[in-house]
Design a protein around this motif. Structure first.
Motif, PDB file in Angstrom:
ATOM      1  N   SER A   1       0.863  -1.186   0.000  1.00 60.85           N
ATOM      2  CA  SER A   1       0.000   0.000   0.000  1.00 60.85           C
ATOM      3  C   SER A   1       0.897   1.232   0.000  1.00 60.85           C
ATOM      4  O   SER A   1       2.033   1.177   0.480  1.00 60.85           O
ATOM      5  CB  SER A   1      -0.898   0.030   1.236  1.00 60.85           C
ATOM      6  N   PRO A   2       0.426   2.352  -0.527  1.00 62.38           N
ATOM      7  CA  PRO A   2       1.260   3.552  -0.496  1.00 62.38           C
ATOM      8  C   PRO A   2       1.501   4.021   0.930  1.00 62.38           C
ATOM      9  O   PRO A   2       0.651   3.836   1.812  1.00 62.38           O
ATOM     10  CB  PRO A   2       0.423   4.578  -1.276  1.00 62.38           C
ATOM     11  N   ILE A   3       2.648   4.604   1.149  1.00 66.24           N
ATOM     12  CA  ILE A   3       2.937   5.250   2.433  1.00 66.24           C
ATOM     13  C   ILE A   3       2.767   6.750   2.222  1.00 66.24           C
ATOM     14  O   ILE A   3       3.402   7.337   1.339  1.00 66.24           O
ATOM     15  CB  ILE A   3       4.361   4.921   2.914  1.00 66.24           C
TER      16      ILE A   3
ATOM     17  N   LEU B   1      13.773  14.506   5.814  1.00 65.44           N
ATOM     18  CA  LEU B   1      13.295  13.148   5.569  1.00 65.44           C
ATOM     19  C   LEU B   1      13.991  12.538   4.358  1.00 65.44           C
ATOM     20  O   LEU B   1      14.401  11.370   4.377  1.00 65.44           O
ATOM     21  CB  LEU B   1      11.780  13.151   5.333  1.00 65.44           C
ATOM     22  N   GLN B   2      14.117  13.313   3.299  1.00 70.34           N
ATOM     23  CA  GLN B   2      14.700  12.801   2.068  1.00 70.34           C
ATOM     24  C   GLN B   2      16.175  12.453   2.244  1.00 70.34           C
ATOM     25  O   GLN B   2      16.694  11.570   1.547  1.00 70.34           O
ATOM     26  CB  GLN B   2      14.527  13.802   0.937  1.00 70.34           C
TER      27      GLN B   2
ATOM     28  N   LEU C   1      11.878   9.091  -1.316  1.00 68.23           N
ATOM     29  CA  LEU C   1      10.634   9.677  -0.834  1.00 68.23           C
ATOM     30  C   LEU C   1      10.230  10.834  -1.743  1.00 68.23           C
ATOM     31  O   LEU C   1      11.064  11.670  -2.103  1.00 68.23           O
ATOM     32  CB  LEU C   1      10.808  10.178   0.602  1.00 68.23           C
ATOM     33  N   GLN C   2       8.976  10.881  -2.149  1.00 68.56           N
ATOM     34  CA  GLN C   2       8.497  11.922  -3.053  1.00 68.56           C
ATOM     35  C   GLN C   2       7.702  12.978  -2.287  1.00 68.56           C
ATOM     36  O   GLN C   2       7.177  12.704  -1.204  1.00 68.56           O
ATOM     37  CB  GLN C   2       7.643  11.310  -4.161  1.00 68.56           C
ATOM     38  N   TYR C   3       7.604  14.172  -2.885  1.00 66.20           N
ATOM     39  CA  TYR C   3       6.999  15.294  -2.160  1.00 66.20           C
ATOM     40  C   TYR C   3       6.247  16.199  -3.114  1.00 66.20           C
ATOM     41  O   TYR C   3       6.698  16.477  -4.221  1.00 66.20           O
ATOM     42  CB  TYR C   3       8.099  16.107  -1.465  1.00 66.20           C
TER      43      TYR C   3
ATOM     44  N   LEU D   1       5.436   7.429  -0.653  1.00 66.74           N
ATOM     45  CA  LEU D   1       6.092   6.365  -1.401  1.00 66.74           C
ATOM     46  C   LEU D   1       4.977   5.581  -2.079  1.00 66.74           C
ATOM     47  O   LEU D   1       4.178   4.918  -1.402  1.00 66.74           O
ATOM     48  CB  LEU D   1       6.889   5.446  -0.469  1.00 66.74           C
ATOM     49  N   PRO D   2       4.857   5.662  -3.401  1.00 66.28           N
ATOM     50  CA  PRO D   2       3.767   4.938  -4.074  1.00 66.28           C
ATOM     51  C   PRO D   2       3.997   3.436  -4.042  1.00 66.28           C
ATOM     52  O   PRO D   2       5.136   2.970  -4.001  1.00 66.28           O
ATOM     53  CB  PRO D   2       3.817   5.480  -5.500  1.00 66.28           C
TER      54      PRO D   2
END
Length: 263
Positions: free
Chosen positions: A80-82, A95-96, A102-104, A113-114
């Motif tokens: 599942s996505p986070i 965070l990155q 990690l995407q933003y 995170l997909p």
């Protein structure tokens, strides 16, 4: 995150002798929740209970706590996505540094995170409407949430009542959706207008956009609660995430009912 399919596969593997019961116990040990340090407990059972995974609320948590939660969620598989909401750009940079992939989205203040979407897209289209450009961050949060969960979203931005012709020229868009999320600030009249034009559920989201007597979104909230159009669901102020989850639940329930009728 153990989904129904993953749980069934695990039990079948035990029955077939491919996995030792002791190994299966290790996988199921944190099925309900998993402690992260002394500050969090990941609800690993949530997606199995209500269909959608737990999401991280950013405010009030340190960057290090958020990193540990994301890493713990990821360690058991990215089925599942986070998602983490209300993450400021400065926090995301920290965070990155620890989670490079990690995407933003800076507009929605949303990092994620997909997960691989291997299943077909769920049926139905969610309309995501923002009264003004200033309301876009809230509707953007809703769009990202729904899309990461696999749903199809049709956005429509800056069609508020101050220029109602902008909305009326897009009636074909309204006609093509199955549930509508409407974010509006100021006096918050747009959901009532849309509620009188569509034959599908309308989810209203008051935003904290407006001059002093908007009271940080309280005025549009009260307008939406007092809507003349019947059957409008009203979320809390700026809660685009909650609106997306409700929209997905509506479509998911409709699909379940259709499956039952076919059986």
């Amino acid at each position: 995150m153990l989904q129904k399919e993953a749980l069934q596969k695990l039990l079948e593997a035990v029955a077939e002798g491919k996995i030792e019961p002791r190994a299966a116990v290790e996988k199921l040990k944190h099925f309900d929740f998993e402690p992260v340090g002394e500050f969090a407990k990941i609800d690993r059972h949530r997606a199995l209970r209500n269909g959608f995974p737990e999401t991280i609320w950013g405010p009030g948590k340190t960057p290090e706590q958020i990193v540990q939660i994301i890493q713990a969620m990821r360690d058991r598989g990215l089925e599942s996505p986070i998602m983490a909401t209300r993450i400021e750009a400065e926090t995301f940079a920290q965070l990155q540094a620890k989670i490079p992939d990690l995407q933003y989205d800076p507009i929605a203040r949303f990092c994620f995170l997909p997960a691989p979407l291997t299943a077909p897209k769920p049926p139905g289209i969610i309309g995501a409407i923002a009264a003004g450009t200033a309301d876009f961050p809230v509707i953007r949060e809703a769009i990202l949430t729904a899309e990461l969960l696999g749903y199809t979203v049709q956005p429509l931005i800056d069609v508020g009542v101050a220029g109602i012709h902008r909305l009326l020229s897009n009636l074909h868009v309204l006609a093509g959706v199955d549930v509508v999320i409407v974010a509006a600030g100021m006096e918050g009249a747009l959901p009532s207008v849309i509620g009188g034009l569509v034959d599908c559920p309308v989810i209203a989201v008051p935003t904290s956009i407006g001059y002093g007597t908007s009271f940080g979104g309280l005025a549009p909230l009260l307008t939406m609660l007092n809507s003349c159009a019947s059957g409008i669901a009203v979320m809390n102020i700026d809660n685009g995430f909650g609106a997306a989850i409700l929209a997905c639940q509506i479509l998911r329930t409709a699909a379940k009912l259709q499956d039952k009728n076919q059986d």
